[in-house]
Scaffold this motif. Structure first.
Motif, PDB file in Angstrom:
ATOM      1  N   UNK A 115       0.846  -1.198   0.000  1.00 45.80           N
ATOM      2  CA  UNK A 115       0.000   0.000   0.000  1.00 45.80           C
ATOM      3  C   UNK A 115       0.876   1.240   0.000  1.00 45.80           C
ATOM      4  N   UNK A 116       0.560   2.196  -0.881  1.00 47.54           N
ATOM      5  CA  UNK A 116       1.364   3.404  -0.945  1.00 47.54           C
ATOM      6  C   UNK A 116       0.579   4.553  -1.572  1.00 47.54           C
ATOM      7  N   UNK A 176       9.134  13.002  -5.147  1.00 43.77           N
ATOM      8  CA  UNK A 176      10.250  13.198  -4.219  1.00 43.77           C
ATOM      9  C   UNK A 176      10.067  12.294  -3.018  1.00 43.77           C
ATOM     10  N   UNK A 177       8.809  12.227  -2.573  1.00 50.42           N
ATOM     11  CA  UNK A 177       8.467  11.382  -1.424  1.00 50.42           C
ATOM     12  C   UNK A 177       7.241  10.552  -1.791  1.00 50.42           C
ATOM     13  N   UNK A 178       7.108   9.456  -1.087  1.00 52.06           N
ATOM     14  CA  UNK A 178       5.894   8.645  -1.157  1.00 52.06           C
ATOM     15  C   UNK A 178       5.582   8.201   0.259  1.00 52.06           C
ATOM     16  N   UNK A 179       4.388   7.693   0.438  1.00 54.67           N
ATOM     17  CA  UNK A 179       4.022   7.117   1.717  1.00 54.67           C
ATOM     18  C   UNK A 179       3.742   5.642   1.535  1.00 54.67           C
ATOM     19  N   UNK A 180       4.305   4.814   2.412  1.00 52.46           N
ATOM     20  CA  UNK A 180       3.980   3.397   2.443  1.00 52.46           C
ATOM     21  C   UNK A 180       3.167   3.150   3.701  1.00 52.46           C
ATOM     22  N   UNK A 181       2.232   2.209   3.616  1.00 47.79           N
ATOM     23  CA  UNK A 181       1.309   1.967   4.709  1.00 47.79           C
ATOM     24  C   UNK A 181       1.456   0.568   5.258  1.00 47.79           C
ATOM     25  N   UNK A 182       1.340   0.485   6.573  1.00 47.72           N
ATOM     26  CA  UNK A 182       1.274  -0.814   7.238  1.00 47.72           C
ATOM     27  C   UNK A 182       0.024  -0.819   8.111  1.00 47.72           C
ATOM     28  N   UNK A 183      -0.487  -1.991   8.347  1.00 49.82           N
ATOM     29  CA  UNK A 183      -1.659  -2.163   9.210  1.00 49.82           C
ATOM     30  C   UNK A 183      -1.268  -3.134  10.303  1.00 49.82           C
ATOM     31  N   UNK A 198      -0.719   2.889   9.615  1.00 54.86           N
ATOM     32  CA  UNK A 198       0.408   3.787   9.801  1.00 54.86           C
ATOM     33  C   UNK A 198       1.013   4.132   8.444  1.00 54.86           C
ATOM     34  N   UNK A 199       1.375   5.426   8.269  1.00 50.34           N
ATOM     35  CA  UNK A 199       2.049   5.888   7.051  1.00 50.34           C
ATOM     36  C   UNK A 199       3.527   6.053   7.344  1.00 50.34           C
ATOM     37  N   UNK A 200       4.367   5.537   6.448  1.00 53.14           N
ATOM     38  CA  UNK A 200       5.816   5.632   6.565  1.00 53.14           C
ATOM     39  C   UNK A 200       6.314   6.413   5.354  1.00 53.14           C
ATOM     40  N   UNK A 201       6.983   7.542   5.562  1.00 56.14           N
ATOM     41  CA  UNK A 201       7.513   8.338   4.457  1.00 56.14           C
ATOM     42  C   UNK A 201       8.735   7.646   3.871  1.00 56.14           C
ATOM     43  N   UNK A 202       8.786   7.572   2.530  1.00 54.10           N
ATOM     44  CA  UNK A 202       9.921   6.972   1.835  1.00 54.10           C
ATOM     45  C   UNK A 202      10.316   7.865   0.661  1.00 54.10           C
ATOM     46  N   UNK A 208      12.703   1.177  -3.081  1.00 57.69           N
ATOM     47  CA  UNK A 208      11.910   0.066  -3.631  1.00 57.69           C
ATOM     48  C   UNK A 208      10.627  -0.073  -2.823  1.00 57.69           C
ATOM     49  N   UNK A 209       9.490  -0.039  -3.502  1.00 59.36           N
ATOM     50  CA  UNK A 209       8.221  -0.268  -2.821  1.00 59.36           C
ATOM     51  C   UNK A 209       7.991  -1.766  -2.693  1.00 59.36           C
ATOM     52  N   UNK A 210       7.566  -2.177  -1.517  1.00 61.05           N
ATOM     53  CA  UNK A 210       7.240  -3.581  -1.245  1.00 61.05           C
ATOM     54  C   UNK A 210       6.295  -3.609  -0.066  1.00 61.05           C
ATOM     55  N   UNK A 211       5.574  -4.693   0.077  1.00 61.89           N
ATOM     56  CA  UNK A 211       4.631  -4.762   1.209  1.00 61.89           C
ATOM     57  C   UNK A 211       5.343  -4.622   2.548  1.00 61.89           C
TER      58      UNK A 211
END
Length: 172
Positions: free
Chosen positions: A75-76, A142-149, A156-160, A165-168
């Motif tokens: 999720x991103x 420049x930035x993206x957000x990755x999400x964990x549940x 939760x959103x994690x700035x990357x 590399x995007x991954x689960x």
């Protein structure tokens, strides 16, 4: 990640400003129809999802992504950038989260394109081995957000960085 940028004069015409989602979709569809500009970046021999930067300026960021069925971004979001995706080979799966229910999932096949605004959260995966898609973002990533549940359901959103590399971050 590979970087093999093309000359702006080779690309479909750009307006010299940030593009709207609809404009991005039209533009990336035009680029998709010109495989001589992106075919050299296609690779499926890396043992993982391959992505390569095709072009970047102050208004747009363009990537070629190569997918197999085990590839999954997790999720991103794309922070402040709108985006568009054109599937040029095979098919990709896009899922959108839904509070209190299963995600809404669709398969986007070869020859199709879609666009989204900066408020869009999704998860993408290869629906067919050997798939290829072209992604354009405006303004450039420049930035993206990755999400964990969490197991208790906390999102939760994690700035990357856009170069990460995007991954689960968690299962399914």
């Amino acid at each position: 990640m590979t970087t093999d940028t093309v000359a702006v004069t080779d690309l479909p015409e750009l307006p010299g400003r940030v593009l709207t989602p609809k404009e991005l979709q039209t533009w990336v569809s035009s680029l998709a129809a010109r495989p001589e500009l992106w075919e050299s970046l296609v690779r499926h021999d890396t043992g993982k999802r391959h992505y390569a930067s095709l072009y970047r300026d102050s208004d747009i960021d363009v990537w070629v992504l190569c997918w197999n069925v085990e590839d999954d971004t997790g999720w991103h979001d794309h922070d402040i950038s709108s985006g568009a995706v054109a599937v040029v080979r095979g098919a990709v799966s896009e899922a959108n989260p839904r509070m209190g229910g299963e995600p809404v999932t669709r398969v986007v096949g070869e020859g199709r394109a879609f666009a989204f605004g900066p408020d869009h959260i999704h998860r993408m995966a290869g629906a067919v081995d050997g798939s290829v898609s072209i992604h354009a973002y405006s303004p450039p990533l420049w930035r993206m957000g990755q999400y964990s549940i969490s197991p208790s359901g906390v999102l939760r959103r994690h700035a990357v960085s856009y170069a990460d590399e995007l991954r689960p971050l968690d299962p399914g």
